[in-house]
Structure formats: C-alpha cells, structure tokens
Design a protein around this motif. Structure first.
Motif, short mmCIF file in Angstrom:
data_model
loop_
_atom_site.label_atom_id
_atom_site.label_comp_id
_atom_site.label_asym_id
_atom_site.label_seq_id
_atom_site.Cartn_x
_atom_site.Cartn_y
_atom_site.Cartn_z
N SER A 148 41.66 43.44 29.69
CA SER A 148 42.52 42.72 30.63
C SER A 148 42.03 42.89 32.07
O SER A 148 42.10 41.95 32.87
N PHE A 149 41.54 44.07 32.40
CA PHE A 149 40.94 44.28 33.72
C PHE A 149 39.73 43.36 33.89
O PHE A 149 39.58 42.70 34.94
N HIS A 150 38.90 43.31 32.87
CA HIS A 150 37.68 42.50 32.94
C HIS A 150 38.02 41.01 33.09
O HIS A 150 37.44 40.31 33.93
N ALA A 151 38.97 40.52 32.27
CA ALA A 151 39.35 39.10 32.31
C ALA A 151 39.99 38.76 33.65
O ALA A 151 39.73 37.68 34.22
N THR A 152 40.80 39.66 34.18
CA THR A 152 41.45 39.41 35.47
C THR A 152 40.41 39.32 36.59
O THR A 152 40.51 38.47 37.47
N ASN A 153 39.41 40.19 36.54
CA ASN A 153 38.35 40.14 37.55
C ASN A 153 37.52 38.86 37.44
O ASN A 153 37.08 38.31 38.46
N LYS A 154 37.33 38.36 36.23
CA LYS A 154 36.63 37.08 36.06
C LYS A 154 37.43 35.95 36.70
O LYS A 154 36.88 35.07 37.36
N LEU A 155 38.75 35.99 36.50
CA LEU A 155 39.63 34.97 37.07
C LEU A 155 39.62 35.07 38.60
O LEU A 155 39.55 34.05 39.29
N ILE A 156 39.69 36.29 39.12
CA ILE A 156 39.65 36.50 40.57
C ILE A 156 38.35 35.95 41.15
O ILE A 156 38.35 35.30 42.21
N GLU A 157 37.24 36.19 40.46
CA GLU A 157 35.94 35.69 40.92
C GLU A 157 35.93 34.17 41.01
O GLU A 157 35.44 33.58 41.98
N VAL A 158 36.48 33.52 39.98
CA VAL A 158 36.53 32.05 39.96
C VAL A 158 37.42 31.53 41.09
O VAL A 158 37.06 30.57 41.79
N LEU A 159 38.58 32.16 41.29
CA LEU A 159 39.50 31.73 42.34
C LEU A 159 38.89 31.90 43.73
O LEU A 159 39.03 31.04 44.59
N ASN A 160 38.23 33.03 43.94
CA ASN A 160 37.60 33.28 45.24
C ASN A 160 36.49 32.28 45.53
O ASN A 160 36.33 31.79 46.65
N MET A 161 35.71 31.97 44.49
CA MET A 161 34.55 31.11 44.67
C MET A 161 34.93 29.64 44.81
O MET A 161 34.36 28.91 45.63
N HIS A 162 35.91 29.18 44.04
CA HIS A 162 36.18 27.74 43.98
C HIS A 162 37.47 27.29 44.64
O HIS A 162 37.60 26.10 44.96
#
Length: 225
Positions: free
Chosen positions: A32-46
């Motif tokens: 869940s930590f890993h998936a949340t960080n992936k989502l954060i990365e997408v939100l920050n980038m796009h």
C-alpha cells in the motif's frame, strides 16, 4: 521453549501462526505504501500536485504506519477535489455530468477534459486529461480509497494497532514478554483471530486499490506514446 510451554504445548504453534499472519499484514502495508507513492508520483507529474512521498516506519507500530497511509490518502483526495471543482467550474453542466456518467466512453471523457485542462494546469496534455478522468471521473476517490482508509483505521484501532512493525520475526518466541502460560494462550488466540479478520478485508481492499493505481499508470503510459 519457555517453561510454560510444557503446560501449554500449542503456544509455540500459535506464536508461529502470529508471526506468519503478521508478515502477511506487513506485506500488505508495504504494498500500500508502494502503490500510494506511485499515485503521488503520477499526481505530481501530471496534475501539478505537490505531494510528498511516504515511507514505512520500521521502528513504528502498525497503527502509526496505517495513519501515515491514511494521511497521505486524505491529502490525495484534497488535491483531487480541487481538480474536480476546477473541472466543474470550467465545463458546461452537461459536459461535467458526462464525466460522472459511468456509461460514457472513457475516450469521450478524456476529450472533454482535454478542452479545459490547459486552463486548470497551464498546459494541455492527454496524459493529464487521462489522469483527471481516471481519478476524478471514477469511483477511485469515492469508493476504493475510502474503503481502504476505513480498513486501515479499523486495523489501527484493533489489538494489532499497538504491535510494533518489527516486534515479530523468526526466532522470537514471545510477543508479550511478561505474559506466560494460559494468559499468553488467550492473547495469542485473540491476536490470531484479529489478524485473520482484518487481513481478509485488508487484502480485498488493497488489491482493488493496487488494480486502480495500475489502471491509472497504464493509461498514462498509453497516452504518452
């Protein structure tokens, strides 16, 4: 083997079972930590968000780590709410309603968002439009994230909440060092029941959450080709 194990020979097996279930819970938390960080990365980038990534506290408790994820998800939902409000403000009411209609094709929704995304973010990209549609115009925010937050809160408030992330492991016989014999037997049985109960819900909610994040990231990759 502790002296009380001669009177309660099933205790070693119970400890091993708690160890096994504890590791399963940690694996789900880590995912869940890993998936949340992936989502954060997408939100920050796009979507131009400024969210910080999160790290698991290896010296913390289960509750502390559940709270870290919950707080991150609350921040994510706040950012997505801002995007949703901006879309609602910039789009005609009929077009905005189309974004909420699950029967509408996703390609149509992306085309709708594409028209106004530059006004919101300062630039127009198909990837940003796809992320907005996937996260704002779907049940990820209203359903999947809310469900996982609920389960994490339940785990944190349960018997498991006070247990340290690193308190269990191979070679460690005792969970509660001051508890022996029949009392430990009761505590071990209670811990096993608590782990089993919460793992069922956590695994289900976690799998749906991971699947949703994977869909978002795959859509972004497709849009960027």
């Amino acid at each position: 083997m502790s002296q009380s194990d001669f009177l309660y020979p099933e205790n070693p097996r119970r400890r091993q079972e708690v160890n096994r279930l504890h590791q399963q819970l940690l694996d789900c938390l880590s995912d869940s930590f890993h998936a949340t960080n992936k989502l954060i990365e997408v939100l920050n980038m796009h979507l131009g968000c400024k969210l910080a990534s999160i790290e698991m506290k290896r010296d913390g408790t289960i509750k502390e780590n559940c709270d870290i994820i919950i707080q991150a998800m609350m921040k994510i939902q706040t950012e997505l709410q801002k995007v949703d409000e901006a879309l609602k403000d910039k789009l005609e009411p009929t077009l905005y309603r189309k974004l909420q209609d699950i029967k509408e094709r996703e390609t149509e929704k992306i085309a709708i968002v594409q028209k106004v995304i530059s006004v919101i973010l300062g630039e127009a990209t198909s990837a940003a439009s796809a992320v907005a549609v996937k996260l704002v115009g779907s049940n990820v925010t209203t359903g999947i994230i809310n469900k996982l937050v609920t389960v994490l809160a339940q785990i944190g408030a349960s018997l498991l909440g006070s247990i340290g992330v690193a308190v269990l492991g191979l070679g460690i016989d005792m969970i509660f060092r001051a508890i022996l014999g029949a009392v430990e037997k009761t505590q071990l049985e209670a811990a096993i029941k608590s782990y089993e109960k919460h793992l069922v819900e956590f695994k289900s909610a976690s799998e749906k959450y991971h699947h949703a994040i994977t869909e978002v990231t795959n859509t972004v990759k497709h849009q960027m080709k």
